[in-house]
Structures are given as C-alpha cells and as structure tokens.
Design a protein around this motif. Sequence first.
Motif, PDB file in Angstrom:
ATOM      1  N   LEU A   1       0.844  -1.173   0.000  1.00 55.81           N
ATOM      2  CA  LEU A   1       0.000   0.000   0.000  1.00 55.81           C
ATOM      3  C   LEU A   1       0.891   1.239   0.000  1.00 55.81           C
ATOM      4  CD1 LEU A   1      -2.636  -1.044   2.676  1.00 55.81           C
ATOM      5  CD2 LEU A   1      -2.723  -1.348   0.207  1.00 55.81           C
ATOM      6  N   PRO A   2       0.604   2.199  -0.871  1.00 56.48           N
ATOM      7  CA  PRO A   2       1.437   3.396  -0.910  1.00 56.48           C
ATOM      8  C   PRO A   2       1.453   4.099   0.446  1.00 56.48           C
ATOM      9  CG  PRO A   2      -0.077   3.318  -2.775  1.00 56.48           C
ATOM     10  CD  PRO A   2      -0.487   2.221  -1.841  1.00 56.48           C
ATOM     11  N   GLU A   3       2.610   4.666   0.790  1.00 53.46           N
ATOM     12  CA  GLU A   3       2.691   5.416   2.041  1.00 53.46           C
ATOM     13  C   GLU A   3       1.765   6.616   1.970  1.00 53.46           C
ATOM     14  OE1 GLU A   3       6.762   5.414   4.252  1.00 53.46           O
ATOM     15  OE2 GLU A   3       7.138   5.815   2.144  1.00 53.46           O
ATOM     16  N   PHE A   4       1.161   6.942   3.099  1.00 55.01           N
ATOM     17  CA  PHE A   4       0.287   8.111   3.140  1.00 55.01           C
ATOM     18  C   PHE A   4       0.501   8.860   4.437  1.00 55.01           C
ATOM     19  CE2 PHE A   4      -3.472  10.454   4.311  1.00 55.01           C
ATOM     20  CZ  PHE A   4      -3.852  11.058   3.128  1.00 55.01           C
ATOM     21  N   TYR A   5       0.600  10.183   4.310  1.00 48.69           N
ATOM     22  CA  TYR A   5       0.582  11.065   5.471  1.00 48.69           C
ATOM     23  C   TYR A   5      -0.137  12.329   5.036  1.00 48.69           C
ATOM     24  CZ  TYR A   5       1.960  13.652   9.623  1.00 48.69           C
ATOM     25  OH  TYR A   5       1.933  14.380  10.791  1.00 48.69           O
ATOM     26  N   SER A   6      -1.141  12.694   5.794  1.00 46.29           N
ATOM     27  CA  SER A   6      -1.965  13.835   5.414  1.00 46.29           C
ATOM     28  C   SER A   6      -1.138  15.122   5.344  1.00 46.29           C
ATOM     29  CB  SER A   6      -3.107  14.016   6.407  1.00 46.29           C
ATOM     30  OG  SER A   6      -3.824  15.209   6.134  1.00 46.29           O
TER      31      SER A   6
ATOM     32  N   ILE B   1      -4.111  20.079   1.993  1.00 46.01           N
ATOM     33  CA  ILE B   1      -5.433  19.726   2.491  1.00 46.01           C
ATOM     34  C   ILE B   1      -5.397  18.328   3.112  1.00 46.01           C
ATOM     35  CG2 ILE B   1      -6.637  21.195   0.857  1.00 46.01           C
ATOM     36  CD1 ILE B   1      -7.165  18.729  -0.866  1.00 46.01           C
ATOM     37  N   ALA B   2      -6.436  17.988   3.841  1.00 42.92           N
ATOM     38  CA  ALA B   2      -6.443  16.748   4.626  1.00 42.92           C
ATOM     39  C   ALA B   2      -6.290  15.496   3.767  1.00 42.92           C
ATOM     40  CB  ALA B   2      -7.733  16.672   5.442  1.00 42.92           C
ATOM     41  N   ARG B   3      -6.928  15.462   2.613  1.00 44.59           N
ATOM     42  CA  ARG B   3      -6.924  14.244   1.811  1.00 44.59           C
ATOM     43  C   ARG B   3      -5.738  14.158   0.861  1.00 44.59           C
ATOM     44  NH1 ARG B   3     -12.835  14.152  -0.638  1.00 44.59           N
ATOM     45  NH2 ARG B   3     -11.959  12.416  -1.822  1.00 44.59           N
ATOM     46  N   ALA B   4      -4.867  15.156   0.892  1.00 44.32           N
ATOM     47  CA  ALA B   4      -3.675  15.121   0.046  1.00 44.32           C
ATOM     48  C   ALA B   4      -2.553  14.366   0.752  1.00 44.32           C
ATOM     49  CB  ALA B   4      -3.224  16.541  -0.280  1.00 44.32           C
ATOM     50  N   ASN B   5      -1.785  13.601  -0.008  1.00 41.69           N
ATOM     51  CA  ASN B   5      -0.661  12.822   0.524  1.00 41.69           C
ATOM     52  C   ASN B   5       0.616  13.639   0.379  1.00 41.69           C
ATOM     53  OD1 ASN B   5       1.117  10.866   1.364  1.00 41.69           O
ATOM     54  ND2 ASN B   5       0.701   9.437  -0.303  1.00 41.69           N
ATOM     55  N   VAL B   6       1.377  13.777   1.441  1.00 39.09           N
ATOM     56  CA  VAL B   6       2.573  14.618   1.397  1.00 39.09           C
ATOM     57  C   VAL B   6       3.773  13.917   0.758  1.00 39.09           C
ATOM     58  CG1 VAL B   6       3.599  13.999   3.624  1.00 39.09           C
ATOM     59  CG2 VAL B   6       3.837  16.343   2.757  1.00 39.09           C
ATOM     60  N   PHE B   7       3.756  12.589   0.659  1.00 35.04           N
ATOM     61  CA  PHE B   7       4.945  11.876   0.177  1.00 35.04           C
ATOM     62  C   PHE B   7       5.347  12.229  -1.262  1.00 35.04           C
ATOM     63  CE2 PHE B   7       4.295   9.220   3.930  1.00 35.04           C
ATOM     64  CZ  PHE B   7       5.607   9.105   4.369  1.00 35.04           C
ATOM     65  N   PRO B   8       4.410  12.466  -2.194  1.00 35.64           N
ATOM     66  CA  PRO B   8       4.850  12.919  -3.523  1.00 35.64           C
ATOM     67  C   PRO B   8       5.636  14.231  -3.483  1.00 35.64           C
ATOM     68  CG  PRO B   8       2.638  12.062  -3.661  1.00 35.64           C
ATOM     69  CD  PRO B   8       2.979  12.117  -2.193  1.00 35.64           C
ATOM     70  N   LEU B   9       5.253  15.144  -2.589  1.00 40.14           N
ATOM     71  CA  LEU B   9       6.007  16.384  -2.433  1.00 40.14           C
ATOM     72  C   LEU B   9       7.404  16.095  -1.880  1.00 40.14           C
ATOM     73  CD1 LEU B   9       6.514  19.410  -2.267  1.00 40.14           C
ATOM     74  CD2 LEU B   9       5.175  19.451  -0.135  1.00 40.14           C
ATOM     75  N   LEU B  10       7.504  15.224  -0.899  1.00 42.12           N
ATOM     76  CA  LEU B  10       8.816  14.886  -0.334  1.00 42.12           C
ATOM     77  C   LEU B  10       9.706  14.231  -1.392  1.00 42.12           C
ATOM     78  CD1 LEU B  10       7.780  13.510   3.190  1.00 42.12           C
ATOM     79  CD2 LEU B  10       8.419  15.853   2.537  1.00 42.12           C
ATOM     80  N   ASP B  11       9.123  13.387  -2.244  1.00 40.23           N
ATOM     81  CA  ASP B  11       9.887  12.785  -3.332  1.00 40.23           C
ATOM     82  C   ASP B  11      10.343  13.845  -4.329  1.00 40.23           C
ATOM     83  OD1 ASP B  11       9.732  10.233  -2.340  1.00 40.23           O
ATOM     84  OD2 ASP B  11       8.005   9.645  -3.551  1.00 40.23           O
ATOM     85  N   ALA B  12       9.488  14.832  -4.570  1.00 39.84           N
ATOM     86  CA  ALA B  12       9.862  15.915  -5.487  1.00 39.84           C
ATOM     87  C   ALA B  12      11.056  16.699  -4.947  1.00 39.84           C
ATOM     88  CB  ALA B  12       8.668  16.847  -5.698  1.00 39.84           C
ATOM     89  N   LEU B  13      11.087  16.917  -3.637  1.00 39.45           N
ATOM     90  CA  LEU B  13      12.222  17.621  -3.034  1.00 39.45           C
ATOM     91  C   LEU B  13      13.517  16.825  -3.200  1.00 39.45           C
ATOM     92  CD1 LEU B  13      10.549  18.907   0.269  1.00 39.45           C
ATOM     93  CD2 LEU B  13      11.135  20.248  -1.771  1.00 39.45           C
ATOM     94  N   LYS B  14      13.440  15.497  -3.095  1.00 45.19           N
ATOM     95  CA  LYS B  14      14.633  14.671  -3.317  1.00 45.19           C
ATOM     96  C   LYS B  14      15.167  14.850  -4.732  1.00 45.19           C
ATOM     97  CE  LYS B  14      12.645  11.195  -0.255  1.00 45.19           C
ATOM     98  NZ  LYS B  14      11.960   9.892  -0.215  1.00 45.19           N
TER      99      LYS B  14
ATOM    100  N   LEU C   1       8.799  16.726   7.134  1.00 40.47           N
ATOM    101  CA  LEU C   1      10.095  16.100   6.855  1.00 40.47           C
ATOM    102  C   LEU C   1      10.362  14.920   7.779  1.00 40.47           C
ATOM    103  CD1 LEU C   1      12.350  19.239   6.218  1.00 40.47           C
ATOM    104  CD2 LEU C   1      11.444  17.651   4.520  1.00 40.47           C
ATOM    105  N   ASP C   2       9.820  14.984   8.988  1.00 39.74           N
ATOM    106  CA  ASP C   2      10.017  13.881   9.941  1.00 39.74           C
ATOM    107  C   ASP C   2       9.390  12.573   9.459  1.00 39.74           C
ATOM    108  OD1 ASP C   2      11.440  15.436  11.706  1.00 39.74           O
ATOM    109  OD2 ASP C   2       9.732  15.844  13.025  1.00 39.74           O
ATOM    110  N   GLN C   3       8.491  12.645   8.493  1.00 39.19           N
ATOM    111  CA  GLN C   3       7.817  11.435   8.024  1.00 39.19           C
ATOM    112  C   GLN C   3       8.701  10.564   7.140  1.00 39.19           C
ATOM    113  OE1 GLN C   3       5.058  11.064   9.678  1.00 39.19           O
ATOM    114  NE2 GLN C   3       5.530  13.154  10.397  1.00 39.19           N
ATOM    115  N   ASP C   4       9.791  11.109   6.640  1.00 38.39           N
ATOM    116  CA  ASP C   4      10.673  10.350   5.744  1.00 38.39           C
ATOM    117  C   ASP C   4      12.065  10.262   6.365  1.00 38.39           C
ATOM    118  OD1 ASP C   4      12.264   9.312   3.698  1.00 38.39           O
ATOM    119  OD2 ASP C   4      11.035  10.252   2.150  1.00 38.39           O
ATOM    120  N   PRO C   5      12.500   9.076   6.766  1.00 34.16           N
ATOM    121  CA  PRO C   5      13.806   8.931   7.426  1.00 34.16           C
ATOM    122  C   PRO C   5      14.979   9.308   6.533  1.00 34.16           C
ATOM    123  CG  PRO C   5      12.873   6.778   6.900  1.00 34.16           C
ATOM    124  CD  PRO C   5      11.786   7.784   6.658  1.00 34.16           C
TER     125      PRO C   5
END
Length: 373
Positions: free
Chosen positions: A248-253, A301-314, A270-274
């Motif tokens: 299941l894809p990682e999800f964090y609101s 927003i609440a239903r948006a997943n932050v992990f795609p943004l964190l991947d974009a920063l990488k 940022l704390d969500q991604d080691p």
Amino acid sequence: MKKSKKEKKKLLAKQHASDHLASLKQEISTMLSFNLNPYMVFALYIMERFEYTHVEKMKPDVTQFMDNYYLDFPDLDKIMDHIELREAFNSYLQIVQYYYLLTTTSGKEEFEKIVEWLPTENKQRQTLLSWSDNYIISLFHPIISEGTLYFQDLKDQNNYDVYVEDGSELMDIIQEKQPTFLSLLFPTENGYTISPLVECQHFDNLKDILDNDLPKTKWESELFLWYRDNLSYILNSATLDPFGEDLLPEFYSAERFANESDTDFADRLLDQDPMFENFPYVLELKQLLVKVIQTFPQLFIARANVFPLLDALKVLFSDIEIESKIDEYLGDSLSHFWILLILEYLPEEVKMIEEFKVDPDDWTDYDDLDLPF
C-alpha cells in the motif's frame, strides 16, 4: 438410560459453548468495571459473540450474504501471503458482518438475541436496539477540533462526534495519518462509537464512489464492492512485484495543524521520511519546503498525501538535469506535478539550491532507499 457417544459429544460441546459464553460475559463485566465507554465494549463483544455462536448456526444465510462482497478464490489464496492486506480484509469482513446483523431480517433477529444477552442497563439496551435504524456507513475523514474528535462523512459533509479512547492505537493513527477510511458509526447517548475501520486514502478513485448517486441501501452495497475491488487491484499489483516492500502506498496527510507555524509544519512533514534525517543540506531543503507551504497553502489539504512532495524535493536536491529528464523519470506522477509547480513558480529559490545538490546515488546511503526515478 445410557447415552450414546454421539449424545455425549453433543452435551460436551453444549457445555463448552455455555462455559465460553459465561467467560465472555464475565470479560464484558470486568471491562465495564474499568469505566470504559460501555458502547465501545458492547460493539467489540457483539461481533465476538456473533462469530462464536451464530456464524456456523446460520451458515447458509451468512454465507449467501457474505459471498456478495467476498474476494474471489484466487485472491483469497494470494492474500494469505500479505499480512497488511490480510488484516485490512479481515477488518472489512467484520464491517460486512455488522452490516448483515443490522440490515437483514435474519441478522436483526440474531442482533436482538445478542443484545438481550449483554449485561446492559435498560437505557443502554434500547440504544443498542436502535442501531439497526440509525447506523451510518460511509467514507470518513477525522477532524480534531478543540479536543473533540469528529468524523466527517465525505459523501454529505456531515460531521459526527465520535468516541475513540485516548492513547489507543486507533487514536494515534488518526492523529498522525489523518486517514480516509470506511467504517460504520453507531449512535449512543453521547455521540457515536465505531466498528472496525479500513483505510482508503491509497485508493485513487474515491470520487467514483462518493459521486455515485444511488438510493441509500444500493449505495451502501456499492461501497462494499468498491472497497473489495480496490483491495483486489492492490493485491494483484503487489503479486506482480513480489519483491516490492510496500503493498500500500505510504500516506501522510498534508493538512496543517491549527496554529502550527510554517517551520513547525515543515519539520513535521520532513520527519515522516527517514531519508532526511542525515541529509547534509536539510536546512536548505527545509527552507525550500517552507516557501512551498507559503506559496501554495491551498494544496495542503487533509486528503492530500505529502509523500509525492517529499519525493519531489529529493529530485530537486539531486545533481541531475531535471528539465530534460523529468518526463522520462516521473511521467504523470504527483511528484512530477510538484516539480513542475516549483520550477514554474519558485525559479529563484530553485536557483539558490544549485550548490546543495547531491549525487542521486548518495540518497541510498541515508536509508537504503531509492529516489522516485
């Protein structure tokens, strides 16, 4: 008259069942003595009693009903190899069983028998018996406002005051992930208690079921089928990649907490991604994230997943030719969207991070993970 072995066996089985039910009832009384929410306790033991005493007895009725929403046999075989999906499927089945008890003729009869068996007060008994008329099943999103937990029905936007025990694993999940989930709500004198719940935020077709305009019972049936089909799709996608770690894809609101500062919000995300723990330029990365938060507040927003943004920063902090490679690496992903957005609206900030980029291979040294590409 001497009893036959068959009769003795029946008597022993009956005695065992009676002893088990007496033990269950004692457990309920013990839990109630701890001043736990009584309806939370009743909801738990209603299902335990049903599964122990009635599933076999009513096998034809239950089986016929459950078959409507069960996984196909090939999927049932596959799911045994995936703990996470198997647990989700078991919780889903409990919701379906509750729905059987509350909506079918034979189920309601058994539900009334179970309620009569519970050690309830008269008012509590009447409240429990009202569940078949006043249950709510839907997709929900949790909202915590002034210390009160509400479940927002995503179909009609109504909010329901819900009891979840403080410090419980469920409350931790709600506070940390703020997931979208399928569940049943049961009315009590003070708000609602809940059935098991199953997370749905990793499904990409929420709009399909939420916008489906059907009569109430027909929509509820379609909701079960929608969840089952999504679970089957994820299961078979995982089966195609047996070495994939995350089924299941990682999800964090991406929702911001009330009164949370820009920097505190960025730190929490940022704390969500080691991967970022030992990144040498995490300060510069955080500065860019803060700017993204300030520039696009409507996207958090609440239903948006932050992990795609964190991947974009990488990707942005990797020493690659982004302009020429972005479509090749990311295609139409959400990370692709974030990169295009940042390049378009924050060009000066992107220029400022040029000297802080690392070799893409270096990322794997931080947490044995790969970049999105």
